[in-house]
Design an enzyme around this catalytic site. Structure first.
Site, PDB file in Angstrom:
ATOM      1  N   ASP A  67       0.398  -0.955   0.052  1.00 15.33           N
ATOM      2  CA  ASP A  67       0.126   0.151  -0.110  1.00 15.33           C
ATOM      3  C   ASP A  67       1.117   1.095   0.011  1.00 15.33           C
ATOM      4  O   ASP A  67       0.151   2.173   0.456  1.00 15.33           O
ATOM      5  CB  ASP A  67      -1.365  -0.329   1.217  1.00 15.33           C
ATOM      6  CG  ASP A  67      -1.496  -0.993   1.345  1.00 15.33           C
ATOM      7  OD1 ASP A  67      -1.744  -1.708   0.025  1.00 15.33           O
ATOM      8  OD2 ASP A  67      -1.737  -1.628   2.349  1.00 15.33           O
ATOM      9  N   LYS A 118       1.765   2.287  -5.344  1.00 15.54           N
ATOM     10  CA  LYS A 118       2.807   1.533  -6.621  1.00 15.54           C
ATOM     11  C   LYS A 118       1.693   1.545  -7.444  1.00 15.54           C
ATOM     12  O   LYS A 118       1.416   2.172  -8.820  1.00 15.54           O
ATOM     13  CB  LYS A 118       2.511   0.261  -6.419  1.00 15.54           C
ATOM     14  CG  LYS A 118       3.760  -0.290  -5.208  1.00 15.54           C
ATOM     15  CD  LYS A 118       3.485  -2.034  -5.108  1.00 15.54           C
ATOM     16  CE  LYS A 118       2.107  -2.990  -4.321  1.00 15.54           C
ATOM     17  NZ  LYS A 118       2.461  -2.422  -3.183  1.00 15.54           N
ATOM     18  N   GLY A 126      -4.936  -4.518  -3.251  1.00  9.03           N
ATOM     19  CA  GLY A 126      -5.695  -3.400  -3.722  1.00  9.03           C
ATOM     20  C   GLY A 126      -4.855  -1.736  -3.998  1.00  9.03           C
ATOM     21  O   GLY A 126      -4.268  -1.129  -3.346  1.00  9.03           O
ATOM     22  N   HIS A 127      -5.057  -1.657  -4.941  1.00 11.33           N
ATOM     23  CA  HIS A 127      -4.337  -0.441  -5.379  1.00 11.33           C
ATOM     24  C   HIS A 127      -5.502   0.946  -6.259  1.00 11.33           C
ATOM     25  O   HIS A 127      -6.350   0.999  -6.965  1.00 11.33           O
ATOM     26  CB  HIS A 127      -3.977  -0.090  -6.845  1.00 11.33           C
ATOM     27  CG  HIS A 127      -2.888  -2.005  -6.916  1.00 11.33           C
ATOM     28  ND1 HIS A 127      -1.855  -1.475  -5.688  1.00 11.33           N
ATOM     29  CD2 HIS A 127      -2.709  -2.717  -7.606  1.00 11.33           C
ATOM     30  CE1 HIS A 127      -1.121  -2.751  -6.365  1.00 11.33           C
ATOM     31  NE2 HIS A 127      -1.694  -3.413  -7.060  1.00 11.33           N
ATOM     32  N   GLN A 156       1.647  -6.513  -3.590  1.00 11.78           N
ATOM     33  CA  GLN A 156       2.222  -6.597  -1.602  1.00 11.78           C
ATOM     34  C   GLN A 156       3.950  -6.081  -2.247  1.00 11.78           C
ATOM     35  O   GLN A 156       4.245  -4.892  -2.284  1.00 11.78           O
ATOM     36  CB  GLN A 156       2.999  -7.561  -1.702  1.00 11.78           C
ATOM     37  CG  GLN A 156       1.278  -8.691  -1.837  1.00 11.78           C
ATOM     38  CD  GLN A 156       0.600  -8.748  -3.251  1.00 11.78           C
ATOM     39  OE1 GLN A 156       0.606 -10.036  -3.699  1.00 11.78           O
ATOM     40  NE2 GLN A 156      -0.436  -8.368  -3.325  1.00 11.78           N
TER      41      GLN A 156
END
Ligand code: GDP
Ligand code: IMO
Ligand code: MG
Length: 428
Positions: A13, A16, A40-41, A223
């Site tokens: 988080d 990225k 989750g982006h 990740q």
């Protein structure tokens, strides 16, 4: 600079997705090389917020061909949900490609993820429950299912039978669950076969051909370094290689072709799930940073644990990834602190550690040694030139650069695509 890897430097988080999206206009291919929909982006484009999980963040840039690499684990239901959602919002997903060698996450592995966590009790990892660990375990055990198996029903069935023989014993005798029927899984997966067929490619061939033609390829990690199966805080990690080496194996490209490795780090630190975190803040202090940074998970909605920047982790990320550049995100979140602690080393049972301790026990005992940097109070969210930042914000960045042993090339000052200060171009 045709081949660039983007990795997370902390526990995920870091931003990225935003970093990838930001350079999208200059990139031809974006290849996701590890993880799955545990990622989750959040990407904000023209004020519109997008939450991506399985799809590479490059999908939001016109002209980019997004590829899901062989190193990724794919939940087909989630894949098409995400595609449909983006299409409904007017985004073109027709260029998306998927490696024939990527592994599939069957529903029994989501179930296995959850029951395993439950049975771990106090030792649980706080996984995202998406079936990631069991699917990578199947891959290593050589009982996994791959995208290409969708096109040979008899092979698919045999493989599912093989996997379930063992797993059904576990489900029924250990975990007190009903057995899973082979037919149900065959149907579940085959339902997507025709829709997926035109998307399937040889990822390695696509990527290497693009590089041969002088195109720009970005390899996007899910990740992060400290969640890497080999280099992270094992066992409190994910099940893939999220570090730079993972891009080579997870996309089928040789290390000699890589030109730059860009690490993304927050100006402070967060972590979701269990596991050690030396600079963690508790109580009101932790809550304050969480509130300022809006630190809640994109995938599970869990509040993220928060803490100060850890330069031991920073140096470690530089080393194991061979970083050439650093993107520091969320500098704006630190506006208003009178002084900002930065952990420069650890104290472990009376001994100073400047580098990451070799063993888990020492890391669990690590106490941060802080240096305190003066803060700033001016709003920096509109700043686009380094020299226009308040002097103390400039000093903070220069300090992170010095202790992380890598140049800071981009600084994030807000969630939007445009909210960044570029000090060095790392493309071309
Ligand atoms: P990822 O998983 O590494 O892509 O990161 P996430 O999207 O899970 O978390 C990063 C969060 O920070 C997202 O909500 C982004 O919109 C936000 N973000 C990224 N860069 C910045 C920045 O420079 N400033 C602020 N305020 N928010 C940012
Ligand atoms: P992005 O790409 C933060 C964490 C989980 C858990 C551990 C193992 O958004 O940075 P898993 O489901 O992978 O087996 O869970 O890893 N985790 C993440 N934390 N960001 C992520 O992805 C994560 N992906 C997994 O919370 O502690
Ligand atoms: Mg995330």
């Amino acid at each position: 600079m045709p081949a660039v890897i983007v990795v997370g430097c902390q526990w995920g988080d870091e931003g990225k997705g935003k970093a990838t999206d930001q350079i999208g206009a200059d990139v031809d291919l974006v290849v996701k090389f590890n993880g799955g929909n545990n990622a989750g982006h959040t990407v904000v484009v023209d004020g519109e917020k997008y939450a991506l999980h399985l799809l590479p963040a490059g999908i939001l840039s016109t002209g980019v061909t997004p590829i899901i690499g062989n190193g990724v684990v794919v939940d087909l239901e989630v894949l098409f949900q995400e595609i449909d959602e983006l299409e409904a919002r007017g985004q073109d997903t027709s260029k998306l490609r998927l490696s024939a060698n990527a592994h599939l996450i069957p529903s029994y592995n989501r179930m296995m993820d959850r029951v395993t966590e439950k049975f771990l009790g106090k030792r649980q990892l706080g996984t995202t429950g998406r079936g990631i660990g069991p699917t990578y375990a199947d891959k290593m055990n050589r009982i996994g299912l791959r995208v290409q198996d969708l096109f040979d029903e008899s092979i698919l069935r045999q493989k599912i039978e093989g996997a379930l023989t063992n797993k059904n014993h576990l489900f029924t005798k250990v975990f007190n669950k009903a057995a899973v029927a082979v037919d149900d899984i065959v149907q579940e997966l085959l339902a997507y076969a025709e829709r997926i067929r035109p998307m399937v490619v040889d990822c390695s061939l696509e990527v290497n051909s693009a590089l041969d033609e002088g195109k720009v390829v970005l390899f996007e990690a899910g990740q992060a370094t400290m969640l890497d199966i080999d280099h992270g805080t094992y066992p409190f990690v994910t099940s893939s290689n999220a570090t730079a080496g993972g891009a080579c194996t997870g996309a089928g490209v040789g290390p000699t072709r890589i030109d730059a490795v860009v690490g993304v780090t927050k100006a402070y630190t967060t972590r979701v799930g269990e596991g050690p975190f030396p600079t963690e803040l508790f109580g009101d202090e932790g809550e304050e940073l969480r509130a300022r940074g809006g630190e809640f998970g994109v995938t599970t909605g869990r509040p993220r644990r928060t803490g100060w920047f850890d330069a031991v982790v920073g140096r470690y990320a530089t080393r194991v990834n061979g970083l050439t550049d650093l993107v520091v995100t969320k500098l704006d979140v630190l506006t208003g602190y009178e002084q900002i602690p930065v952990c420069v080393a650890y104290e472990v049972d009376g001994v100073r550690f400047d580098e990451m301790p070799m063993d888990q026990t020492s890391f669990h005992h690590a106490k941060p040694i802080y240096e305190y940097l003066p803060g700033w109070s001016e709003d920096i969210s509109q700043v686009r030139e380094f020299s226009q930042l308040p002097v103390n914000a400039q000093r903070y960045i220069e300090f992170l650069e010095e202790v992380s042993k890598v140049r800071v090339s981009v600084i994030g000052v807000g969630p939007g695509r445009e909210a960044a200060i570029v000090r060095h171009e790392f493309l071309r």
